[in-house]
Enzyme design. Structure first.
Site, PDB file in Angstrom:
ATOM      1  N   HIS A 260      63.347 -44.459  21.841  1.00 50.58           N
ATOM      2  CA  HIS A 260      63.095 -44.302  23.270  1.00 50.58           C
ATOM      3  C   HIS A 260      63.175 -42.836  23.689  1.00 50.58           C
ATOM      4  O   HIS A 260      63.994 -42.072  23.174  1.00 50.58           O
ATOM      5  CB  HIS A 260      64.176 -45.101  24.038  1.00 50.58           C
ATOM      6  CG  HIS A 260      63.879 -45.300  25.488  1.00 50.58           C
ATOM      7  ND1 HIS A 260      64.877 -45.511  26.426  1.00 50.58           N
ATOM      8  CD2 HIS A 260      62.707 -45.329  26.170  1.00 50.58           C
ATOM      9  CE1 HIS A 260      64.321 -45.673  27.615  1.00 50.58           C
ATOM     10  NE2 HIS A 260      63.014 -45.564  27.485  1.00 50.58           N
TER      11      HIS A 260
ATOM     12  N   TYR B 155      78.646 -50.704  18.390  1.00 51.75           N
ATOM     13  CA  TYR B 155      77.377 -50.781  19.114  1.00 51.75           C
ATOM     14  C   TYR B 155      76.269 -51.089  18.121  1.00 51.75           C
ATOM     15  O   TYR B 155      76.185 -50.475  17.051  1.00 51.75           O
ATOM     16  CB  TYR B 155      77.125 -49.459  19.833  1.00 51.75           C
ATOM     17  CG  TYR B 155      75.818 -49.386  20.583  1.00 51.75           C
ATOM     18  CD1 TYR B 155      75.451 -50.371  21.488  1.00 51.75           C
ATOM     19  CD2 TYR B 155      74.954 -48.313  20.397  1.00 51.75           C
ATOM     20  CE1 TYR B 155      74.256 -50.292  22.180  1.00 51.75           C
ATOM     21  CE2 TYR B 155      73.760 -48.219  21.094  1.00 51.75           C
ATOM     22  CZ  TYR B 155      73.410 -49.215  21.975  1.00 51.75           C
ATOM     23  OH  TYR B 155      72.228 -49.146  22.663  1.00 51.75           O
TER      24      TYR B 155
ATOM     25  N   GLU C 128      71.395 -40.661  29.952  1.00 52.31           N
ATOM     26  CA  GLU C 128      72.309 -41.731  29.558  1.00 52.31           C
ATOM     27  C   GLU C 128      73.603 -41.174  28.953  1.00 52.31           C
ATOM     28  O   GLU C 128      73.574 -40.485  27.938  1.00 52.31           O
ATOM     29  CB  GLU C 128      71.635 -42.648  28.534  1.00 52.31           C
ATOM     30  CG  GLU C 128      70.299 -43.208  28.985  1.00 52.31           C
ATOM     31  CD  GLU C 128      69.570 -43.949  27.870  1.00 52.31           C
ATOM     32  OE1 GLU C 128      70.131 -44.032  26.756  1.00 52.31           O
ATOM     33  OE2 GLU C 128      68.456 -44.429  28.105  1.00 52.31           O
TER      34      GLU C 128
ATOM     35  N   HIS D 221      66.036 -40.924  21.220  1.00 47.95           N
ATOM     36  CA  HIS D 221      67.225 -41.571  20.679  1.00 47.95           C
ATOM     37  C   HIS D 221      66.846 -42.972  20.237  1.00 47.95           C
ATOM     38  O   HIS D 221      65.748 -43.458  20.502  1.00 47.95           O
ATOM     39  CB  HIS D 221      68.359 -41.600  21.702  1.00 47.95           C
ATOM     40  CG  HIS D 221      67.963 -42.197  23.021  1.00 47.95           C
ATOM     41  ND1 HIS D 221      67.266 -41.495  23.975  1.00 47.95           N
ATOM     42  CD2 HIS D 221      68.153 -43.433  23.541  1.00 47.95           C
ATOM     43  CE1 HIS D 221      67.055 -42.263  25.030  1.00 47.95           C
ATOM     44  NE2 HIS D 221      67.571 -43.453  24.785  1.00 47.95           N
TER      45      HIS D 221
ATOM     46  N   HIS E 277      62.211 -57.097  22.513  1.00 48.73           N
ATOM     47  CA  HIS E 277      63.486 -56.670  23.083  1.00 48.73           C
ATOM     48  C   HIS E 277      63.222 -56.190  24.502  1.00 48.73           C
ATOM     49  O   HIS E 277      62.455 -55.256  24.705  1.00 48.73           O
ATOM     50  CB  HIS E 277      64.085 -55.537  22.236  1.00 48.73           C
ATOM     51  CG  HIS E 277      65.498 -55.179  22.601  1.00 48.73           C
ATOM     52  ND1 HIS E 277      65.853 -54.687  23.834  1.00 48.73           N
ATOM     53  CD2 HIS E 277      66.652 -55.238  21.885  1.00 48.73           C
ATOM     54  CE1 HIS E 277      67.158 -54.461  23.867  1.00 48.73           C
ATOM     55  NE2 HIS E 277      67.665 -54.784  22.694  1.00 48.73           N
TER      56      HIS E 277
END
EC number: 1.13.11.5
Length: 453
Positions: A347, A362, A353, A383, A304
């Protein structure tokens, strides 16, 4: 019989607005024939008795690639759209630096949508600041706002000297009437109003309330990101940005001009509309963009990639590769990577963010993140996918899957985002958001296979 509001909405919707394609172009447009001077900027006498005026979005000596200005030909010069200002207050619109006093501890945060207004609110009155970052006095950073309103700005006009406004509707279409022309902006579209540009907002369509998000960018203006090895195409293509053609109001009625300047608000009463630009040319102008035209790129074999590949617009800082603020989109796309955990990975990030959802779902959050909702993952706070999303992605068949019915976005900045008291005490704050990761159990058992039972 149609009511007054329905007639207004139908009349606005019947307008067939025209636009000029391109990003950062040097445009020219006139709403009356011959109103735009040819071969010079400032004639001794302009046609139609207009006044010539320059609107500068950069210093005169800025490099050509970042030098922005437009010449406006208007019924009255802007000095007639001011007067003796009086201070006013929009108590829910905050400006950095703003360190609010509240009892909410540090953490990953998520909210349901703003509640519908109980009284009549126009666009300005409906703005609620969620976070601030940086310092407006040194022109760095941003603020993330949500808005909800149910009334038009009829004789109210506004300009923001503190920064440009990136408006992201989520529920209900808008007509944004600026000095340089009109834009109809629906959910799944965005628009940008440059710093210092006068405008007003009206409602389109039939909704109980009109709702969305705003990024107030204090720093260098938003521009298209460099594509690097991607090449000359994909992501947000310049031809898909639309700048309005000239349009003006010639009405003499009591009007109110409101200004945001260094975090404070001021108002003045005038006897006419300030949206009186009959013709203009230049490259400092508002624009709209249809997010459905964003052409995403991604991994076509394994892994990814970083979310930076989804950057629509970036406002650079003085440090190369480090944005003052990025506007990032997570649109519909195909997932095809082999032997890969396909959702965004877990992450911790130097950037902070703020996310919103325009429609759908989402992919990293199976539940709880709804259209109109918001989340905040500040710098270095972990997160990633919730338990349900992890289980689904870990055990699902890795066949090509189209991720459809989704339109999430992110305002990402290099500065920590300070929560406002309004956001900290908002009734739609989800107290249980942190629990979405509680089911991520230990799978390490000392064997290479691990415990995937």
């Amino acid at each position: 019989m149609l009511g007054k509001a329905e007639k207004r909405s139908e009349a606005l919707a019947a307008e067939a607005l025209a636009y000029m394609p391109g990003f950062g172009n040097d445009f020219e447009t006139e709403s009356l024939p011959g109103a735009l001077p040819q071969g010079q900027n400032s004639p001794q006498k302009c046609n139609y008795g207009l006044y010539a005026e320059q609107l500068s979005g950069s210093p005169f000596t800025a490099p050509r690639g970042t030098n922005e200005r437009s010449w406006l030909y208007r019924i009255r010069p802007s000095v007639r759209h001011t007067g003796r200002f009086a201070k006013i207050d929009y108590p829910h619109w905050k400006t950095a630096p703003h360190i609010a006093e509240h009892a909410l501890a540090l953490g990953q945060l998520r909210w349901n949508p703003l509640p519908e207004p109980t009284g009549e609110l126009n666009f300005l009155q409906g703005i609620r600041t969620m976070t601030t970052a940086g310092d407006v006095l040194t022109q760095v950073g941003m603020a993330a706002h949500a808005y909800v309103f149910n009334a038009d700005m009829v004789d109210d006009y506004f300009f923001n000297a503190d920064g440009e406004l990136l408006i992201v509707p989520e529920m209900g279409a808008l007509q944004v009437f600026t000095e340089l022309g009109k834009m109809d902006v629906a959910p799944s579209e965005i628009c940008l109003v440059p710093r210092g540009t006068m405008f007003k907002v009206a409602r389109l369509g039939e909704e109980k309330a009109w709702r969305g998000y705003i990024c107030e960018n204090y720093g260098a203006k938003f521009t298209l990101p460099d594509r690097g090895p991607i090449g000359a195409n994909c992501l947000a293509n310049p031809r898909d940005f639309k700048t309005p053609v000239a349009a003006f109001e010639d009405k003499e009625t009591p009007c109110r001009v409101q200004v945001k300047w260094c975090g404070s608000f001021h108002t003045v009463e005038i006897g006419h509309s300030p949206l009186d630009v009959v013709a203009w040319h230049g490259n400092y102008a508002p624009y709209k963009y249809d997010l459905k035209t964003f052409s995403p790129v991604g991994a076509i074999l394994f892994d990814h990639p970083d979310p930076s590949i989804f950057t629509v617009l970036t406002a650079p800082s003085g440090e190369e590769g480090t944005a003052n603020v990025d506007f990032v989109l997570f649109p519909p796309r195909w997932l095809v990577a082999e032997h890969t955990f396909r959702p965004p990975w877990y992450h911790r990030n130097i950037m902070s963010e703020f996310m919103g959802l325009i429609h759908g779902r989402y992919d990293a959050k199976e539940e709880g993140f709804v259209p109109g909702g918001m989340s905040l993952h500040n710098m270095m706070l972990a997160h990633g996918p919730d338990t349900s999303g992890f289980e689904k992605a870990t055990n699902g068949e890795l066949k090509p899957v189209k991720l459809d019915n989704t339109m999430a976005f992110m305002f990402e900045t290099r500065f920590p985002q300070q929560l406002t008291r309004f956001a900290a005490e908002l009734e739609t704050l989800q107290d249980d958001y942190i629990d979405c990761w509680a089911g991520l159990r230990k799978r390490f058992n000392g064997t290479p296979e691990g415990d995937w039972s």
